[in-house]
Structures are given as structure tokens and as C-alpha cells.
Design a protein around this motif. Structure first.
Motif, PDB file in Angstrom:
ATOM      1  N   ASP A  15       3.212   0.153   5.373  1.00 19.11           N
ATOM      2  CA  ASP A  15       3.872  -0.286   6.288  1.00 19.11           C
ATOM      3  C   ASP A  15       4.659  -1.784   5.920  1.00 19.11           C
ATOM      4  OD1 ASP A  15       3.399   1.685   8.013  1.00 19.11           O
ATOM      5  OD2 ASP A  15       2.043   0.774   9.333  1.00 19.11           O
ATOM      6  N   GLU A  16       3.744  -2.483   5.222  1.00 15.87           N
ATOM      7  CA  GLU A  16       4.236  -4.110   4.996  1.00 15.87           C
ATOM      8  C   GLU A  16       5.383  -3.992   4.149  1.00 15.87           C
ATOM      9  OE1 GLU A  16       1.793  -2.042   3.711  1.00 15.87           O
ATOM     10  OE2 GLU A  16       1.426  -2.730   1.632  1.00 15.87           O
ATOM     11  N   ILE A  17       5.635  -2.955   3.182  1.00 19.24           N
ATOM     12  CA  ILE A  17       6.879  -3.117   2.571  1.00 19.24           C
ATOM     13  C   ILE A  17       8.170  -2.503   3.480  1.00 19.24           C
ATOM     14  CG2 ILE A  17       8.068  -1.785   0.528  1.00 19.24           C
ATOM     15  CD1 ILE A  17       5.534  -3.263  -0.297  1.00 19.24           C
ATOM     16  N   LEU A  18       8.135  -1.756   4.331  1.00 19.65           N
ATOM     17  CA  LEU A  18       9.054  -1.228   5.103  1.00 19.65           C
ATOM     18  C   LEU A  18       9.160  -2.300   6.218  1.00 19.65           C
ATOM     19  CD1 LEU A  18       7.959   2.597   5.444  1.00 19.65           C
ATOM     20  CD2 LEU A  18       9.954   1.707   4.319  1.00 19.65           C
ATOM     21  N   SER A  19       8.505  -3.212   6.559  1.00 14.67           N
ATOM     22  CA  SER A  19       8.626  -4.154   7.656  1.00 14.67           C
ATOM     23  C   SER A  19       9.288  -5.269   6.681  1.00 14.67           C
ATOM     24  CB  SER A  19       7.401  -4.600   8.435  1.00 14.67           C
ATOM     25  OG  SER A  19       6.564  -5.433   7.530  1.00 14.67           O
ATOM     26  N   GLY A  20       9.232  -5.327   5.749  1.00 14.18           N
ATOM     27  CA  GLY A  20       9.734  -6.560   4.925  1.00 14.18           C
ATOM     28  C   GLY A  20       8.695  -7.816   4.751  1.00 14.18           C
ATOM     29  N   ARG A  21       7.524  -7.501   5.351  1.00 16.60           N
ATOM     30  CA  ARG A  21       6.541  -8.655   5.432  1.00 16.60           C
ATOM     31  C   ARG A  21       6.167  -8.858   3.838  1.00 16.60           C
ATOM     32  NH1 ARG A  21       1.658  -8.944   4.720  1.00 16.60           N
ATOM     33  NH2 ARG A  21       0.629 -10.965   5.632  1.00 16.60           N
ATOM     34  N   LYS A  23       7.017  -8.277  -0.197  1.00 23.22           N
ATOM     35  CA  LYS A  23       8.160  -7.714  -1.228  1.00 23.22           C
ATOM     36  C   LYS A  23       7.836  -7.038  -2.399  1.00 23.22           C
ATOM     37  CE  LYS A  23      11.166 -11.470   0.016  1.00 23.22           C
ATOM     38  NZ  LYS A  23      11.377 -11.087   1.228  1.00 23.22           N
ATOM     39  N   ARG A  45       9.811   6.969  -3.701  1.00 20.93           N
ATOM     40  CA  ARG A  45       9.791   6.782  -2.475  1.00 20.93           C
ATOM     41  C   ARG A  45       8.801   5.575  -1.656  1.00 20.93           C
ATOM     42  NH1 ARG A  45      10.650  13.231  -0.123  1.00 20.93           N
ATOM     43  NH2 ARG A  45      11.939  13.657  -2.112  1.00 20.93           N
ATOM     44  N   VAL A  46       9.268   5.079  -0.580  1.00 25.38           N
ATOM     45  CA  VAL A  46       8.498   4.073   0.146  1.00 25.38           C
ATOM     46  C   VAL A  46       8.132   4.843   1.391  1.00 25.38           C
ATOM     47  CG1 VAL A  46       8.106   1.995   0.889  1.00 25.38           C
ATOM     48  CG2 VAL A  46       9.435   2.199  -1.191  1.00 25.38           C
ATOM     49  N   VAL A  47       6.912   5.136   1.632  1.00 31.46           N
ATOM     50  CA  VAL A  47       6.407   5.673   3.083  1.00 31.46           C
ATOM     51  C   VAL A  47       5.480   4.659   3.622  1.00 31.46           C
ATOM     52  CG1 VAL A  47       7.118   7.990   2.458  1.00 31.46           C
ATOM     53  CG2 VAL A  47       4.827   7.200   2.096  1.00 31.46           C
ATOM     54  N   PRO A  48       5.742   4.946   5.183  1.00 27.12           N
ATOM     55  CA  PRO A  48       4.666   4.382   6.084  1.00 27.12           C
ATOM     56  C   PRO A  48       3.078   4.663   5.937  1.00 27.12           C
ATOM     57  CG  PRO A  48       5.808   5.528   7.447  1.00 27.12           C
ATOM     58  CD  PRO A  48       6.416   5.856   6.075  1.00 27.12           C
ATOM     59  N   ASP A  49       2.324   4.032   6.460  1.00 23.83           N
ATOM     60  CA  ASP A  49       0.739   4.553   6.374  1.00 23.83           C
ATOM     61  C   ASP A  49       0.687   5.537   7.634  1.00 23.83           C
ATOM     62  OD1 ASP A  49      -0.142   2.444   4.606  1.00 23.83           O
ATOM     63  OD2 ASP A  49       0.309   0.925   6.203  1.00 23.83           O
ATOM     64  N   VAL A  50       1.393   6.666   7.301  1.00 26.40           N
ATOM     65  CA  VAL A  50       1.230   7.782   8.178  1.00 26.40           C
ATOM     66  C   VAL A  50       0.888   9.252   7.508  1.00 26.40           C
ATOM     67  CG1 VAL A  50       2.700   9.191   9.792  1.00 26.40           C
ATOM     68  CG2 VAL A  50       2.903   6.840   9.836  1.00 26.40           C
ATOM     69  N   GLU A  53       3.507  11.695   6.605  1.00 24.93           N
ATOM     70  CA  GLU A  53       4.537  11.321   5.783  1.00 24.93           C
ATOM     71  C   GLU A  53       4.359  11.222   4.269  1.00 24.93           C
ATOM     72  OE1 GLU A  53       7.846  10.516   6.478  1.00 24.93           O
ATOM     73  OE2 GLU A  53       7.288  11.352   8.505  1.00 24.93           O
TER      74      GLU A  53
ATOM     75  N   ALA B  31      14.727  -4.378   4.693  1.00 25.93           N
ATOM     76  CA  ALA B  31      13.570  -4.191   5.589  1.00 25.93           C
ATOM     77  C   ALA B  31      13.768  -5.492   6.543  1.00 25.93           C
ATOM     78  CB  ALA B  31      12.334  -4.485   4.544  1.00 25.93           C
ATOM     79  N   GLU B  32      13.966  -6.658   6.000  1.00 29.06           N
ATOM     80  CA  GLU B  32      13.991  -7.940   6.987  1.00 29.06           C
ATOM     81  C   GLU B  32      15.192  -7.843   8.068  1.00 29.06           C
ATOM     82  OE1 GLU B  32      14.259 -11.170   4.478  1.00 29.06           O
ATOM     83  OE2 GLU B  32      12.152 -10.950   3.634  1.00 29.06           O
ATOM     84  N   THR B  35      13.912  -5.408  10.678  1.00 30.69           N
ATOM     85  CA  THR B  35      12.851  -5.902  11.589  1.00 30.69           C
ATOM     86  C   THR B  35      13.369  -6.932  12.438  1.00 30.69           C
ATOM     87  OG1 THR B  35      11.394  -5.622   9.897  1.00 30.69           O
ATOM     88  CG2 THR B  35      10.877  -7.222  11.568  1.00 30.69           C
ATOM     89  N   VAL B  44      12.102   4.616   2.175  1.00 31.07           N
ATOM     90  CA  VAL B  44      13.067   4.234   1.263  1.00 31.07           C
ATOM     91  C   VAL B  44      13.025   5.318   0.203  1.00 31.07           C
ATOM     92  CG1 VAL B  44      13.532   2.396  -0.474  1.00 31.07           C
ATOM     93  CG2 VAL B  44      12.656   1.885   1.932  1.00 31.07           C
ATOM     94  N   TYR B 207      -4.236  -7.123   4.814  1.00 30.55           N
ATOM     95  CA  TYR B 207      -3.495  -7.769   3.583  1.00 30.55           C
ATOM     96  C   TYR B 207      -4.498  -8.512   2.920  1.00 30.55           C
ATOM     97  CZ  TYR B 207      -0.189  -5.065   6.249  1.00 30.55           C
ATOM     98  OH  TYR B 207       0.623  -4.110   6.778  1.00 30.55           O
TER      99      TYR B 207
END
Lengths: 257, 257
Positions: A15-21, A23, A45-50, A53, B31-32, B35, B44, B207
Motif C-alpha cells: 500500500d505504501e508505494i501506491l499511496s505515495g508514502r 518511493k 506490477r505494483v499491487v496493494p496488500d490485498v 490482488e 501516487a502523491e 492521494t 501500477v 514500516y
């Protein structure tokens, strides 16, 4: 083996990559790692912690490429579900692995760290998987089938890539030559397309460089055949020299361009 | 509209990212951007400059999310095939767009730049698409259906995101609170999972922070409901305070932690 194409897909989990938190830097590190080994990284591919997915992306990639690398989601907290998802994708159980537990307990003992249920999550390894040693923080990654499951923390990810490198089949090494043009992309596009059409086995990329006094372009040639690469590069250099002349620019420096 | 979930997928197009030659920064920027607007970036993908790969990824993402953003492959050279792939995915023609051509010719005229077939590639826009203004280098992006096609050069990509922002439906704004713990992940994992189970609408991420004297952890709470978020954050802060006490550490500073 050495003249076979070896491909890879990378799955970044978090999730932290997809939220922009956070990099991501693991994509670039994995890309360089693959290029150095002559492995073609074909998709990321970047996917969330789901779980669903992760399973979906993993199944798509593992049937498409020689190798899949995953990064992220193997720590001790509830949102670290990569091992669960991988076990689900492969249809195997996820027991505590005695070898992984021993690695962790050795580290914990020396640090005076208490064994907790959360920490023991890191010893859960899908049945039939081999461990990937973590020289940084002990908690291992693992390999099952063609899938290599690694940490998200960049320094640990890099250490794990180094650990698996000797176990990977490496493909034909891809060589590259960069030709710098003191003109914009538009001034070389037609001629470059023409050269590309005559050298289908050489990959010709064109990258505009912004931020200087005037537009310039980097032309990157990549191929596994070094002689063919050199021949195509000679043509690109001659084409760039002609473009410089048309633009009233000095001839490109043979050393620099 | 404001209480509806708005989702997005990002498609990064370009061999240079997969080879490691270029380090992507558009994933983090997008991402930023999402958000900030309360849009959830859910996936992605990075694919090479290969038409079928672009079409496949585009079709997967555009049917799954409210919006798709693409970056890369809209320049003047033969390897810039994003417009072709998007036209193919939507089953429409790719003619020279008079408005795009006029934008480019105005810029070229003022710079004394010659019109070439390669440069005119940048005016090819899928039928039925709206242009996305490029304030940096004139060559426009475009929107067709729910797909926004933008440049790969980061400064142009950012300018195009700003250009489309007012046209996007924005979802419920996601708020976040970060709680810093002076202990490693393993020391908070069990309690964090317990709190997560009682607050399903709050997303709890953990994290690990490496590189200091000892392991510390950042716990990030995200939710659209600010009151619920504050309540969960109070529980997390109390849990962290207890973990500090168990570890013989000073109480976390209310301001810092």
C-alpha cells in the motif's frame, strides 16, 4: 543455456508505494540486476496488500516469464501477507519452517529479543519452498517454483538479489551503446526509424534530454550481437553527424557522442 | 459524488524503465497526486514499448478502475507507440489532429523548427479524444474514455497531471496519521493486528525504519473518517507507550511519536 532468452517479471507489493508514502527504489535495483545478468525484465506490477490482488498478479506473471521476483510484505505485522498469498497461489500449506525459525531464533537470542506470535509469522514458509538467506536482518525470503519472494526494505532486497544471483539461469548478455545527439528528438526521428527498420535485432531507443540550453537527445542501442550493435551504432553516429551539419552545429565529438 | 470511492491504475510505458537505464519517478508523483485528490491508486504496471503488451495492460486497467493514467511513449520517434496502442485498444483511427498540429506548429514557428514526418507523429491523436495541454513542450497528451495519456518526461507528466486535475472526479479524501514507535516491528505486531481487527475501516500500515542505532517503526493509519482515525490513533499511541515501557524505553514524546 547461454544463448537462450531468460525473462522476468517483478511484483512490488505494498500500500505504501501506491499511496505515495514510500518511493520505490526496488524497481530500478531489480532492473539493473536483471540487465547485468542478461535477464530481460519484461513487466513490473505494483499491487496493494490485498490477497486476491497479489495472487492474481502472481499467477499472471509466473506463467508468462522465466522468473518472478516479489518484494515487500514478508515482515511480522498483520499487513505482511505475501507468504499467505504465495501459498494460496501455489495451493500449498504455510507452516512454520524449522530452518527459518532456527535462523530467526539464533538472531533473537543474540539480541535478547522475545519470541512472539507476530515475530514467528516471519518463519511461516510455503511447503516445498527453499529459503533465501537474509544477511541483514535474518528473516529469510523464499523460492517456490519460479517465484522468488524477497523483502521490501531496499538494503535487504539487494542482499537477497545477491544471494539468489548464482542460482539463476542467465540469458544472453545484452550490450548497449549510447550515442548523444546535440539536437532534439524531432531532428533525428525519421532517420532513426529508418535505421531501426533495417536492424530489427537491435533495439533503438530515443530519450530527450531536457533542462539544458537547447534540446539534445540520447540514442541508446541495445543488442545481444556485439558486431551487429557496432554496425548499427556506426550508422546512428553518421546520421547524427548529418543532423548536426543541417542544424549548423559543430560535428559531434567522436569520443563524447 | 464526494462520498464515492474513485480508483485509478497507472500504466508506465517504456523499455528504459525495465532495463534500469531510467529511474522512474512518475509512479511516486502519480501516487502523491492521487492521494492528494482522494483518488485511490490501486495498481501500477510497467510494460515495454511493445504494442500488444500496452494494449493488454490498458484493457485490463481501464475496465477495472475509474481512471487510467499512462506515462511515456508519446514523442516523435519510432519507439513512441502509445497513441497507436491506445487507438488500437479503443478500436478507433489515429489521424493527425488539427488542433494538436496547430499547437505544435505555433511552437515550431516561434523556434524556427522544421515540420518533419517524425515531429508530426506527435499530432496523431485517436479519434474522439480530447487534448491534454502540455505547457512545457507543446506536444499534447490526450484523454479518451477513462484513459489519460501523458508524457514520460517527469516535468511534462507533472504539468499534465495539473492540467487534468480539475476535470477529475475526486473521491473521499483519505486522512492519515503517523505514529512513531521506538521499537522494532516485532514488538508491536501482535497488538497492532488486534487493533486492526477492531477498526476494519482504518488501514493500518507498519514500516520498519532501518539504519539507526536500533530498530524503530512508523505506524501509519489511513481512513476517510477523521473521527474514527483519531480514535484508532489514540489506541495505537497507547499501545506504543506500553511497548516502550516493556522495552525499558522512555515514554514516547506525544509530539514526536
Amino acid at each position: 543455456m547461454a544463448d537462450e532468452t531468460v525473462t522476468a517479471g517483478l511484483l512490488v507489493i505494498g500500500d505504501e508505494i501506491l499511496s505515495g508514502r514510500t518511493k520505490d527504489v526496488n524497481i530500478a535495483a531489480t532492473a539493473e540486476f536483471c540487465t547485468d545478468l542478461g535477464i530481460e525484465l519484461r513487466e513490473v506490477r505494483v499491487v496493494p496488500d490485498v490477497t486476491d490482488e497479489i495472487v492474481g498478479a502472481l499467477d499472471a506473471l509466473r506463467h508468462k516469464f522465466t522468473y518472478v521476483f516479489t518484494t515487500g510484505g514478508i515482515g511480522p505485522t498483520h499487513d505482511d501477507i505475501t507468504a499467505d498469498a504465495v501459498a494460496k497461489a501455489f495451493g500449498v500449506a504455510l507452516p512454520i519452517n524449522p530452518e527459518a525459525r532456527a535462523m530467526l531464533e539464533t538472531r533473537w537470542k543474540s539480541a535478547g529479543t522475545e519470541v512472539t506470535a507476530a515475530r514467528l509469522r516471519m518463519a511461516r514458509i510455503p511447503e516445498g519452498a527453499d529459503l533465501i538467506v537474509n544477511s541483514v536482518s535474518a528473516a529469510p525470503g523464499f523460492r517456490i517454483g519460479n517465484v522468488h519472494v524477497m523483502a521490501g526494505v531496499p538494503i535487504i532486497m539487494k542482499a537477497m538479489l545477491e544471494a539468489i544471483a548464482p542460482t539463476l539461469r542467465t540469458g544472453r548478455k545484452v550490450h548497449s551503446i549510447t550515442v548523444k545527439a546535440g539536437v532534439g528528438e524531432g531532428a533525428v526521428g525519421d532517420a532513426l526509424g529508418e535505421i531501426q527498420s533495417r536492424y530489427p535485432e537491435v533495439r533503438l531507443g530515443s530519450y530527450p534530454q531536457m533542462g539544458g540550453d537547447r534540446p539534445t537527445t540520447e540514442l541508446v542501442l541495445r543488442a545481444t550481437d556485439e558486431a551487429l550493435l557496432a554496425e548499427a551504432a556506426r550508422e546512428v553516429r553518421a546520421m547524427v553527424a548529418a543532423a548536426h551539419e543541417r542544424a549548423g552545429l559543430p560535428a559531434p565529438d567522436a569520443e563524447v557522442y
